[in-house]
Enzyme design. Structure first.
Site, PDB file in Angstrom:
ATOM      1  N   HIS A 161      48.457  34.416  30.405  1.00  0.00           N
ATOM      2  CA  HIS A 161      47.661  35.363  29.620  1.00  0.00           C
ATOM      3  C   HIS A 161      48.314  35.694  28.280  1.00  0.00           C
ATOM      4  O   HIS A 161      47.664  36.243  27.391  1.00  0.00           O
ATOM      5  CB  HIS A 161      47.365  36.637  30.427  1.00  0.00           C
ATOM      6  CG  HIS A 161      48.477  37.627  30.488  1.00  0.00           C
ATOM      7  ND1 HIS A 161      49.327  37.731  31.563  1.00  0.00           N
ATOM      8  CD2 HIS A 161      48.878  38.580  29.609  1.00  0.00           C
ATOM      9  CE1 HIS A 161      50.191  38.707  31.349  1.00  0.00           C
ATOM     10  NE2 HIS A 161      49.942  39.243  30.159  1.00  0.00           N
ATOM     11  N   ASP A 178      49.214  32.749  36.773  1.00  0.00           N
ATOM     12  CA  ASP A 178      49.479  33.278  35.430  1.00  0.00           C
ATOM     13  C   ASP A 178      50.775  32.681  34.876  1.00  0.00           C
ATOM     14  O   ASP A 178      51.767  33.371  34.645  1.00  0.00           O
ATOM     15  CB  ASP A 178      49.559  34.808  35.492  1.00  0.00           C
ATOM     16  CG  ASP A 178      49.514  35.448  34.117  1.00  0.00           C
ATOM     17  OD1 ASP A 178      49.173  34.749  33.146  1.00  0.00           O
ATOM     18  OD2 ASP A 178      49.821  36.651  34.022  1.00  0.00           O
ATOM     19  N   SER A 190      55.396  41.069  29.536  1.00  0.00           N
ATOM     20  CA  SER A 190      54.702  39.959  30.190  1.00  0.00           C
ATOM     21  C   SER A 190      55.332  38.616  29.842  1.00  0.00           C
ATOM     22  O   SER A 190      55.793  38.398  28.731  1.00  0.00           O
ATOM     23  CB  SER A 190      53.238  39.918  29.764  1.00  0.00           C
ATOM     24  OG  SER A 190      52.459  40.757  30.558  1.00  0.00           O
TER      25      SER A 190
END
EC number: 3.4.21.4
Length: 273
Positions: free
Chosen positions: A87, A132, A228
């Site tokens: 992402h 992810d 992230s």
């Protein structure tokens, strides 16, 4: 006319210049694009309740940047490949990211490199949480030193025991609405029971087998926005990639990580690592 030798030297200098951006160039780039993950609980996140570390303590850590601004973390796999969250590269069609390595600061020092190729896991869909994971191929090979080193990987389907203590690092927010940390931070968190974590996140679709959770029941420390893609390392191996959570280090909601062992064969087939 240029001699053949001079022409070759010029070509080499141009190639090196294209691979690593100088700090002066970076200061003249555009401002950071407005970007928000499609899912509100995705962790573009940061380290909450952690401590400052030097890049030599986590030399595999990188800063993934858009328009010269830190956006996500990532991990060095070898001299050509970086692992991050899928992402984190959703903006790639609009803005080409770069990678900073070898610095405790996301905005200065180290080396900034261009990417040759971005390969998201085929099981990931934009805006989704599963698989992810993405691989980034650098245009130029990294030179390893005390501040730039690859991290070891687990083997395919290696299990993760409940209570495994790991270290997660990044430049993300220390509070949900704070500015980015200028200096790299880290925290230690234990992995948690998969069924309990799945139950906690039922209203968000649950936690798939390709994920695992880590954190304390009382919250207080963990990842937050702009962490992230960063590493979760246990016993010297990269076992997780910071993926998503509900809020930041909130009690009852541990951080959710992409399970590296679930995609180990794909990493090897794609990158040769």
């Amino acid at each position: 006319m240029l001699s053949k030798f001079t022409a070759i030297l010029l070509a080499v200098h141009i190639a090196l210049f294209a691979c690593a951006l100088t700090q002066a160039e970076k200061r003249h780039k555009l401002t950071r694009p407005a970007f928000h993950p499609n899912a509100p609980y995705l962790a573009g996140k940061r380290i909450v309740g952690g401590f400052v570390i030097d890049i030599s303590d986590a030399p595999y850590q990188i800063s993934l940047q858009y328009n010269g601004k830190h956006h996500c973390g990532g991990s060095i796999l070898n001299s050509k490949w970086i692992l991050t969250a899928a992402h984190c590269i959703d903006l790639y069609s609009e803005v080409k990211p770069t990678v900073r390595v070898g610095s405790s600061e996301h905005a200065a020092g180290g080396t900034v490199l261009h990417l040759l190729r971005i390969v998201p896991h085929p099981g990931h869909s934009s805006g989704g949480n599963n698989y992810d994971i993405a691989l980034l191929e650098l245009e130029c090979e990294l030179t390893f030193n005390d501040n730039v080193q690859p991290v070891q990987l687990p083997e395919q389907d290696d299990p993760i025991d409940e209570g495994t203590m790991g270290i997660v690092s990044g430049w993300g927010m220390t509070m949900s609405a704070a500015d980015l940390n200028a200096i790299l931070r880290a925290t230690n968190v234990p992995t948690v029971n998969q069924q309990e974590c799945n139950q906690a996140y039922q209203s968000y679709g649950g936690v798939a087998e390709q994920m695992f959770c880590a954190g304390y029941k009382q919250g207080g420390t963990g990842t937050c926005r702009n962490d992230s893609g960063g590493p979760f390392v246990a016993e010297g191996k990269l076992i997780g990639v910071v993926s998503w959570s509900h809020e930041c280090a909130l009690a009852g909601y541990p951080g959710v990580y992409a399970r590296v062992a679930s995609v180990r064969d794909w990493i090897r087939e794609t990158s040769g690592v």
